[in-house]
Design an enzyme around this catalytic site. Structure first.
Site, PDB file in Angstrom:
ATOM      1  N   ASP A   1      23.836 -59.745   1.504  1.00  0.00           N
ATOM      2  CA  ASP A   1      23.585 -60.419   2.769  1.00  0.00           C
ATOM      3  C   ASP A   1      22.618 -61.566   2.557  1.00  0.00           C
ATOM      4  O   ASP A   1      21.615 -61.419   1.845  1.00  0.00           O
ATOM      5  CB  ASP A   1      22.956 -59.449   3.775  1.00  0.00           C
ATOM      6  CG  ASP A   1      23.977 -58.789   4.673  1.00  0.00           C
ATOM      7  OD1 ASP A   1      25.060 -59.367   4.880  1.00  0.00           O
ATOM      8  OD2 ASP A   1      23.691 -57.692   5.185  1.00  0.00           O
TER       9      ASP A   1
ATOM     10  N   ASP B   1      21.088 -56.673   4.671  1.00  0.00           N
ATOM     11  CA  ASP B   1      19.778 -56.970   5.233  1.00  0.00           C
ATOM     12  C   ASP B   1      19.292 -55.823   6.122  1.00  0.00           C
ATOM     13  O   ASP B   1      18.146 -55.822   6.565  1.00  0.00           O
ATOM     14  CB  ASP B   1      19.770 -58.299   5.981  1.00  0.00           C
ATOM     15  CG  ASP B   1      20.754 -58.349   7.148  1.00  0.00           C
ATOM     16  OD1 ASP B   1      21.464 -57.347   7.376  1.00  0.00           O
ATOM     17  OD2 ASP B   1      20.820 -59.398   7.808  1.00  0.00           O
ATOM     18  N   SER B   2      20.140 -54.829   6.325  1.00  0.00           N
ATOM     19  CA  SER B   2      19.702 -53.593   6.992  1.00  0.00           C
ATOM     20  C   SER B   2      18.627 -52.903   6.179  1.00  0.00           C
ATOM     21  O   SER B   2      17.896 -52.042   6.683  1.00  0.00           O
ATOM     22  CB  SER B   2      20.886 -52.651   7.207  1.00  0.00           C
ATOM     23  OG  SER B   2      21.610 -52.459   6.005  1.00  0.00           O
TER      24      SER B   2
ATOM     25  N   GLU C   1      27.155 -63.832   8.428  1.00  0.00           N
ATOM     26  CA  GLU C   1      27.541 -63.309   9.741  1.00  0.00           C
ATOM     27  C   GLU C   1      27.985 -64.426  10.677  1.00  0.00           C
ATOM     28  O   GLU C   1      27.474 -65.544  10.622  1.00  0.00           O
ATOM     29  CB  GLU C   1      26.368 -62.563  10.385  1.00  0.00           C
ATOM     30  CG  GLU C   1      25.986 -61.274   9.706  1.00  0.00           C
ATOM     31  CD  GLU C   1      24.934 -60.508  10.502  1.00  0.00           C
ATOM     32  OE1 GLU C   1      24.590 -60.938  11.616  1.00  0.00           O
ATOM     33  OE2 GLU C   1      24.457 -59.479   9.991  1.00  0.00           O
TER      34      GLU C   1
ATOM     35  N   GLU D   1      32.486 -55.099  12.696  1.00  0.00           N
ATOM     36  CA  GLU D   1      31.563 -54.036  13.102  1.00  0.00           C
ATOM     37  C   GLU D   1      31.623 -53.766  14.600  1.00  0.00           C
ATOM     38  O   GLU D   1      31.625 -54.692  15.421  1.00  0.00           O
ATOM     39  CB  GLU D   1      30.128 -54.416  12.715  1.00  0.00           C
ATOM     40  CG  GLU D   1      29.093 -53.355  13.078  1.00  0.00           C
ATOM     41  CD  GLU D   1      27.727 -53.628  12.497  1.00  0.00           C
ATOM     42  OE1 GLU D   1      26.797 -52.854  12.796  1.00  0.00           O
ATOM     43  OE2 GLU D   1      27.571 -54.612  11.737  1.00  0.00           O
TER      44      GLU D   1
ATOM     45  N   LYS E   1      27.351 -62.499   1.918  1.00  0.00           N
ATOM     46  CA  LYS E   1      27.939 -62.231   3.232  1.00  0.00           C
ATOM     47  C   LYS E   1      27.242 -63.072   4.286  1.00  0.00           C
ATOM     48  O   LYS E   1      26.014 -63.111   4.340  1.00  0.00           O
ATOM     49  CB  LYS E   1      27.839 -60.747   3.601  1.00  0.00           C
ATOM     50  CG  LYS E   1      28.491 -60.412   4.959  1.00  0.00           C
ATOM     51  CD  LYS E   1      28.758 -58.934   5.104  1.00  0.00           C
ATOM     52  CE  LYS E   1      27.519 -58.126   5.366  1.00  0.00           C
ATOM     53  NZ  LYS E   1      26.881 -58.464   6.676  1.00  0.00           N
TER      54      LYS E   1
END
Length: 290
Positions: free
Chosen positions: A84, A45-46, A116, A184, A114
């Site tokens: 993501d 999603d970056s 978070e 991270e 993914k």
């Protein structure tokens, strides 16, 4: 070419083979990663910031992420593709999380999604998606979607409470069924502690040596403008080279140096004569009707 499988990925750490993962957001990026032989591609999603121009990851939608994911899937043949799930697409309920994950599998061909975080709500979502038969990659440490709650985009695990929370979350995410975990912005020593207690691969980004590493493709290529995170290593200067190439092109257009003869198509004599005759007839007709 043999397509990377989840079984193969989970075997790699025990065999001393580091997992190579990069992000990609489009077909050319996916092709480059594929040709370079990476093991995993993350449609992160970056991409909200990197290719869509958002200020953060929070604003990107499922539909936008699916466009990126489909392009990456078309560009990958062997790499294991993880997507993501964007903020807001899993927060409401387990059912919402499963529906979102299914869209990424059926519409974009994702091998895994993914999720978070390691709080109880996130663990519930993770368990539900895994129960639906979809592999989930966990993500702990700095979690960009909820960075505000962590005090901003800052390293985690540097205080007693934060370090203890990381240990708790790592084990909880594994026990919830994650097939591997991204960690991270965490001190390398903390990562090593986690590696000693986890049975699933731990993929680092700014977390020192781990079972694998992931970097944003645009960061490692030197495409990203401005300052990058401390953990980024640039392996190229593609951004500067791109600007230089475009500037040279613009200069040649403005000076009429481009296109030169070598970039033009030759006209057949009869075709040229026909075009001139036709232009003359039409010009005369236009003059007569004014």
């Amino acid at each position: 070419m043999t397509r990377m499988t989840l079984t193969r990925l989970t075997e790699m750490p025990a065999q001393g083979e580091p997992i190579v993962m990069v992000t990609a957001y489009d077909y050319p990026g996916a092709r480059a990663a594929e040709r370079a032989g990476v093991d995993m591609v993350l449609v992160g999603d970056s991409g909200a910031q990197t290719v869509l121009g958002y200020d953060s990851t929070v604003g990107v939608t499922v539909d936008e992420m699916l466009v990126l994911a489909r392009a990456v899937r078309r560009g990958t043949e062997t790499a294991f593709m993880v997507c993501d799930v964007p903020f807001g697409s899993t927060e409401v309920s387990d059912e919402q999380a499963v529906e979102t994950a299914i869209r990424f599998v059926t519409s974009a061909g994702a091998d895994a999604v993914k999720i978070e975080g390691g709080g109880e709500a996130r663990l519930s979502r993770l368990r539900a998606v895994v129960a639906a038969g979809i592999p989930v990659v966990g993500h702990i440490g700095l979690t960009p979607q909820t960075a505000v709650a962590l005090g901003g985009m800052r390293a985690q695990g540097r205080s007693v409470a934060s370090a203890e929370r990381l240990v708790d979350e790592a084990l909880a995410v594994q026990d919830a069924g994650a097939c591997c975990i991204v960690i991270e912005a965490v001190p390398a020593e903390i990562t090593e502690v986690l590696r000693s207690i986890l049975d699933v691969p731990l993929i680092g980004i700014g977390a020192g040596p781990a079972d694998g590493q992931v970097l944003v493709l645009h960061d490692l290529l030197g495409v990203t403008e401005g300052a990058t995170a401390k953990f980024v290593k640039q392996y190229g200067a593609v951004g500067d080279a791109t600007v230089s190439a475009i500037a040279e092109y613009a200069s040649e257009v403005r000076s009429a140096a481009f296109p030169s003869d070598e970039h033009r198509y030759a006209a057949r004599t009869d075709a040229l004569e026909a075009a001139r005759n036709r232009a003359g007839v039409l010009a005369a007709h236009r003059d007569n009707t004014r």
